[in-house]
Design a protein around this motif. Structure first.
Motif, mmCIF file in Angstrom:
data_model
loop_
_atom_site.group_PDB
_atom_site.id
_atom_site.type_symbol
_atom_site.label_atom_id
_atom_site.label_comp_id
_atom_site.label_asym_id
_atom_site.label_seq_id
_atom_site.Cartn_x
_atom_site.Cartn_y
_atom_site.Cartn_z
ATOM 1 N N ALA A 74 1.105 -1.199 -0.261
ATOM 2 C CA ALA A 74 0.242 -0.106 -0.005
ATOM 3 C C ALA A 74 0.653 0.989 -0.186
ATOM 4 O O ALA A 74 0.168 2.146 -0.336
ATOM 5 N N ALA A 75 1.834 0.988 0.441
ATOM 6 C CA ALA A 75 2.533 2.173 0.660
ATOM 7 C C ALA A 75 3.872 2.015 -0.636
ATOM 8 O O ALA A 75 4.378 0.987 -1.009
ATOM 9 N N LYS A 76 4.207 3.475 -0.818
ATOM 10 C CA LYS A 76 4.727 3.442 -2.013
ATOM 11 C C LYS A 76 6.534 2.769 -1.653
ATOM 12 O O LYS A 76 6.603 2.814 -0.527
ATOM 13 N N ASN A 77 6.395 1.842 -2.803
ATOM 14 C CA ASN A 77 8.252 1.196 -2.555
ATOM 15 C C ASN A 77 8.100 0.301 -1.930
ATOM 16 O O ASN A 77 9.224 -0.093 -1.348
ATOM 17 N N THR A 78 6.919 -0.324 -2.087
ATOM 18 C CA THR A 78 6.957 -1.777 -0.538
ATOM 19 C C THR A 78 6.651 -3.239 -1.892
ATOM 20 O O THR A 78 5.397 -2.807 -2.537
ATOM 21 N N MET A 79 6.632 -4.125 -1.406
ATOM 22 C CA MET A 79 6.193 -5.447 -1.483
ATOM 23 C C MET A 79 5.903 -6.153 -0.677
ATOM 24 O O MET A 79 6.534 -6.526 0.313
ATOM 25 N N TYR A 80 4.355 -6.727 -0.601
ATOM 26 C CA TYR A 80 4.140 -7.981 0.982
ATOM 27 C C TYR A 80 4.399 -9.365 0.282
ATOM 28 O O TYR A 80 4.879 -9.762 -1.200
ATOM 29 N N LEU A 81 4.483 -10.263 1.021
ATOM 30 C CA LEU A 81 5.148 -11.485 0.698
ATOM 31 C C LEU A 81 4.058 -12.090 1.545
ATOM 32 O O LEU A 81 4.404 -11.818 2.905
ATOM 33 N N GLN A 82 2.411 -12.680 0.778
ATOM 34 C CA GLN A 82 2.108 -12.921 2.376
ATOM 35 C C GLN A 82 1.912 -14.166 2.116
ATOM 36 O O GLN A 82 1.952 -15.410 1.238
ATOM 37 N N MET A 83 2.192 -14.986 2.861
ATOM 38 C CA MET A 83 2.001 -16.196 3.900
ATOM 39 C C MET A 83 0.616 -16.776 4.289
ATOM 40 O O MET A 83 0.644 -16.516 5.222
ATOM 41 N N ASN A 84 0.243 -17.824 3.363
ATOM 42 C CA ASN A 84 -1.103 -18.652 4.159
ATOM 43 C C ASN A 84 -0.374 -20.643 4.563
ATOM 44 O O ASN A 84 0.543 -20.608 3.917
ATOM 45 N N SER A 85 -1.434 -20.632 5.370
ATOM 46 C CA SER A 85 -1.236 -22.574 5.278
ATOM 47 C C SER A 85 0.147 -22.321 5.995
ATOM 48 O O SER A 85 1.195 -22.889 5.248
ATOM 49 N N LEU A 86 1.096 -21.533 6.921
ATOM 50 C CA LEU A 86 2.487 -22.090 7.466
ATOM 51 C C LEU A 86 2.611 -23.286 7.770
ATOM 52 O O LEU A 86 1.996 -23.954 8.400
ATOM 53 N N LYS A 87 3.805 -23.682 7.072
ATOM 54 C CA LYS A 87 4.147 -25.369 7.598
ATOM 55 C C LYS A 87 5.343 -24.719 8.297
ATOM 56 O O LYS A 87 6.505 -23.995 8.497
ATOM 57 N N PRO A 88 6.002 -26.002 9.359
ATOM 58 C CA PRO A 88 7.466 -26.159 9.849
ATOM 59 C C PRO A 88 8.566 -25.972 9.284
ATOM 60 O O PRO A 88 9.427 -25.798 9.149
ATOM 61 N N GLU A 89 8.534 -26.466 7.821
ATOM 62 C CA GLU A 89 9.215 -25.916 6.961
ATOM 63 C C GLU A 89 9.575 -25.037 6.320
ATOM 64 O O GLU A 89 10.130 -25.061 5.455
ATOM 65 N N ASP A 90 8.637 -24.202 6.869
ATOM 66 C CA ASP A 90 9.072 -22.928 6.236
ATOM 67 C C ASP A 90 9.997 -22.126 7.126
ATOM 68 O O ASP A 90 10.501 -20.813 6.425
ATOM 69 N N THR A 91 10.240 -22.677 8.136
ATOM 70 C CA THR A 91 10.778 -21.460 8.952
ATOM 71 C C THR A 91 12.182 -21.298 8.339
ATOM 72 O O THR A 91 12.682 -22.240 7.761
ATOM 73 N N ALA A 92 12.768 -20.055 8.039
ATOM 74 C CA ALA A 92 13.629 -19.686 7.350
ATOM 75 C C ALA A 92 14.112 -18.000 7.898
ATOM 76 O O ALA A 92 13.201 -17.632 8.309
ATOM 77 N N ILE A 93 15.415 -18.104 7.184
ATOM 78 C CA ILE A 93 15.053 -16.515 7.507
ATOM 79 C C ILE A 93 14.636 -16.193 5.793
ATOM 80 O O ILE A 93 15.340 -16.583 5.160
ATOM 81 N N TYR A 94 14.166 -15.027 5.565
ATOM 82 C CA TYR A 94 13.423 -14.589 4.810
ATOM 83 C C TYR A 94 13.940 -12.517 4.407
ATOM 84 O O TYR A 94 14.018 -11.977 5.052
ATOM 85 N N TYR A 95 14.578 -12.633 2.624
ATOM 86 C CA TYR A 95 15.234 -11.929 2.540
ATOM 87 C C TYR A 95 14.406 -11.717 1.357
ATOM 88 O O TYR A 95 13.605 -11.716 0.486
#
Length: 125
Positions: A74-95
């Motif tokens: 919604a703000a200028k120069n931003t991007m979202y990553l919407q993460m649903n139905s998260l699983k334990p294997e999604d555990t990580a550092i996100y860049y």
């Protein structure tokens, strides 16, 4: 100077949701594709999702299809990553990372010059 900042990480139970935000400065945002990568210790950084502001091209890794979505913020120069139905294997550092132009069919970390500092996502079972 190009700067990217990823935020929104945290701890969540399996099945839950989180939304990460990538904020960019020092670049013409419309000329870039923003890709989300993730990394766990001992493994290579892998591409998760990409959206190009230039041509609308996208990439989504098979392991997140139907669960994660990248969109403009919604703000200028931003991007979202919407993460649903998260699983334990999604555990990580996100860049988040920026590259001129479009999303490649398979984004590779070494192709990217501009990176944010990462935000930790922990999913418990």
């Amino acid at each position: 100077e190009v700067q990217l900042q990823a935020s929104g990480g945290g701890s969540v139970q399996a099945g839950g949701s989180l939304r990460l935000t990538c904020s960019a400065s020092g670049l013409n945002f419309d000329d870039y594709a923003i890709t989300w990568f993730r990394q766990v210790p001992g493994k290579e950084r892998e591409a998760v999702s990409c959206l190009s502001n230039t041509d609308g091209s996208t990439y989504s890794a098979d392991f997140v299809k139907g669960r994660f979505t990248t969109s403009k913020g919604a703000a200028k120069n931003t991007m979202y990553l919407q993460m649903n139905s998260l699983k334990p294997e999604d555990t990580a550092i996100y860049y988040c990372a920026a590259i001129l132009g479009y999303c490649s069919p398979y984004p590779l970390a070494y192709e990217y010059q501009h990176w944010g500092q990462g935000t930790l996502v922990t999913v418990s079972s």
